[in-house]
Design a protein around this motif. Sequence first.
Motif, PDB file in Angstrom:
ATOM      1  N   SER A   1      79.866  72.257  63.990  1.00  0.00           N
ATOM      2  CA  SER A   1      78.852  71.843  63.010  1.00  0.00           C
ATOM      3  C   SER A   1      79.448  71.178  61.787  1.00  0.00           C
ATOM      4  CB  SER A   1      78.018  73.061  62.596  1.00  0.00           C
ATOM      5  OG  SER A   1      78.850  74.064  62.034  1.00  0.00           O
TER       6      SER A   1
ATOM      7  N   ARG B   1      79.588  67.465  62.456  1.00  0.00           N
ATOM      8  CA  ARG B   1      78.372  66.792  62.864  1.00  0.00           C
ATOM      9  C   ARG B   1      77.547  66.357  61.666  1.00  0.00           C
ATOM     10  NH1 ARG B   1      75.595  71.198  66.154  1.00  0.00           N
ATOM     11  NH2 ARG B   1      73.906  69.673  66.207  1.00  0.00           N
ATOM     12  N   LYS B   2      76.648  65.417  61.914  1.00  0.00           N
ATOM     13  CA  LYS B   2      75.738  64.943  60.875  1.00  0.00           C
ATOM     14  C   LYS B   2      74.327  64.923  61.423  1.00  0.00           C
ATOM     15  CE  LYS B   2      78.631  62.012  57.948  1.00  0.00           C
ATOM     16  NZ  LYS B   2      78.730  60.673  57.320  1.00  0.00           N
ATOM     17  N   ASP B   3      73.367  64.951  60.526  1.00  0.00           N
ATOM     18  CA  ASP B   3      71.978  64.846  60.937  1.00  0.00           C
ATOM     19  C   ASP B   3      71.725  63.494  61.598  1.00  0.00           C
ATOM     20  OD1 ASP B   3      70.487  67.289  59.733  1.00  0.00           O
ATOM     21  OD2 ASP B   3      71.759  66.580  58.104  1.00  0.00           O
ATOM     22  N   ARG B   4      70.766  63.469  62.527  1.00  0.00           N
ATOM     23  CA  ARG B   4      70.439  62.220  63.219  1.00  0.00           C
ATOM     24  C   ARG B   4      70.016  61.133  62.245  1.00  0.00           C
ATOM     25  NH1 ARG B   4      67.469  65.722  66.535  1.00  0.00           N
ATOM     26  NH2 ARG B   4      65.542  64.910  65.643  1.00  0.00           N
TER      27      ARG B   4
ATOM     28  N   PHE C   1      71.388  60.109  59.720  1.00  0.00           N
ATOM     29  CA  PHE C   1      72.521  59.302  59.275  1.00  0.00           C
ATOM     30  C   PHE C   1      72.774  58.111  60.193  1.00  0.00           C
ATOM     31  CE2 PHE C   1      73.601  63.012  56.688  1.00  0.00           C
ATOM     32  CZ  PHE C   1      74.079  62.404  55.531  1.00  0.00           C
ATOM     33  N   THR C   2      72.198  58.113  61.391  1.00  0.00           N
ATOM     34  CA  THR C   2      72.371  56.960  62.273  1.00  0.00           C
ATOM     35  C   THR C   2      71.573  55.757  61.786  1.00  0.00           C
ATOM     36  OG1 THR C   2      70.550  57.640  63.734  1.00  0.00           O
ATOM     37  CG2 THR C   2      72.754  58.483  64.256  1.00  0.00           C
TER      38      THR C   2
ATOM     39  N   ASN D   1      81.893  59.776  55.430  1.00  0.00           N
ATOM     40  CA  ASN D   1      81.986  60.836  56.427  1.00  0.00           C
ATOM     41  C   ASN D   1      81.596  62.209  55.885  1.00  0.00           C
ATOM     42  OD1 ASN D   1      82.845  59.105  58.450  1.00  0.00           O
ATOM     43  ND2 ASN D   1      84.999  59.336  57.936  1.00  0.00           N
TER      44      ASN D   1
ATOM     45  N   ARG E   1      76.344  64.459  52.706  1.00  0.00           N
ATOM     46  CA  ARG E   1      75.273  65.307  53.231  1.00  0.00           C
ATOM     47  C   ARG E   1      73.978  64.915  52.536  1.00  0.00           C
ATOM     48  NH1 ARG E   1      77.021  71.476  52.756  1.00  0.00           N
ATOM     49  NH2 ARG E   1      74.911  71.660  53.635  1.00  0.00           N
TER      50      ARG E   1
ATOM     51  N   THR F   1      72.067  61.023  49.071  1.00  0.00           N
ATOM     52  CA  THR F   1      73.079  61.942  49.587  1.00  0.00           C
ATOM     53  C   THR F   1      73.777  62.657  48.439  1.00  0.00           C
ATOM     54  OG1 THR F   1      74.606  60.055  49.714  1.00  0.00           O
ATOM     55  CG2 THR F   1      73.451  60.681  51.726  1.00  0.00           C
TER      56      THR F   1
ATOM     57  N   ILE G   1      66.133  65.170  60.792  1.00  0.00           N
ATOM     58  CA  ILE G   1      67.076  66.105  60.156  1.00  0.00           C
ATOM     59  C   ILE G   1      67.180  67.340  61.041  1.00  0.00           C
ATOM     60  CG2 ILE G   1      67.582  67.473  58.088  1.00  0.00           C
ATOM     61  CD1 ILE G   1      65.777  65.543  56.525  1.00  0.00           C
TER      62      ILE G   1
ATOM     63  N   GLU H   1      70.803  69.926  58.332  1.00  0.00           N
ATOM     64  CA  GLU H   1      70.723  70.334  56.924  1.00  0.00           C
ATOM     65  C   GLU H   1      69.456  71.137  56.655  1.00  0.00           C
ATOM     66  OE1 GLU H   1      72.259  70.953  53.440  1.00  0.00           O
ATOM     67  OE2 GLU H   1      73.205  69.303  54.544  1.00  0.00           O
TER      68      GLU H   1
END
Length: 249
Positions: free
Chosen positions: A140, A143-146, A148-149, A155, A158, A173, A192, A195
């Motif tokens: 985790s 990883r990042k929340d979707r 962010f795509t 990097n 959040r 952010t 999300i 987070e």
Amino acid sequence: MFGTIWREIYSPLLWMCWAWATLVVAIAGPFGTFGAQPLVWRLIYWGVLIAVAIIIAVCLRFFWRIILAGRPDWQQDVAVSMCLAVVVAPCVVALNRLLVLPDALRTMGLLSVIGSVIAISFCMIAIRRLLHEQASLVPSGLRKDRLFTWFSADNGARLSRISSDNHHIRVITNDGEEHRLLMRLRDAVAEIDLEPGLWVHRSHWVARSEIVRVVRESGREVVELTSGVTVPIGPKYRPNLITAGVISA
């Protein structure tokens, strides 16, 4: 809108898949292209066709994501696949006529191309689902929340808060950067998946880690964030703060 589509098209993973798909199909030489044309020609032919199909698919996915917002993902996948087949198939047949490819014309009729595009689309969807499941196995912390795509961020960034801005949203952010996207707030919140956060107002979502306290400003309650910014609390969303233990009933 175009910025969002461009970011999806610019994905390195997308074009890595394109390169592998082009190589595999060019070597296989389906629909009469193996014996009729040399490998380099097949690489160019299939590379162009697959690239055009990918770009059209990205645009269609963006369109159907808005139209079918809130619906199950499989409905968007089916809509994109069907529309892609209807758009791409006539282009393939026309290209074969333009290049005068007898074998391809005999084996790649309109209906067969439509069926092939639909089948390939569903295969790509399955691959995308598999990659998504594998991504969920990443620790985790990496990883990042979707969400962010949909935009470029550092990097270590959040989510801090998201606010509606007419037909757009503003994503802020924790490094203070702001990103403006053409998207509804509820669709953004649906993206999300990591987070923890709260709806505090119909126009505002905030990350739980960013909330300092609830104070009063001009006779109304607001949420004070670590950045010093205050966000209004909507009466309908006050129970969310109570449930989270931010305020007492």
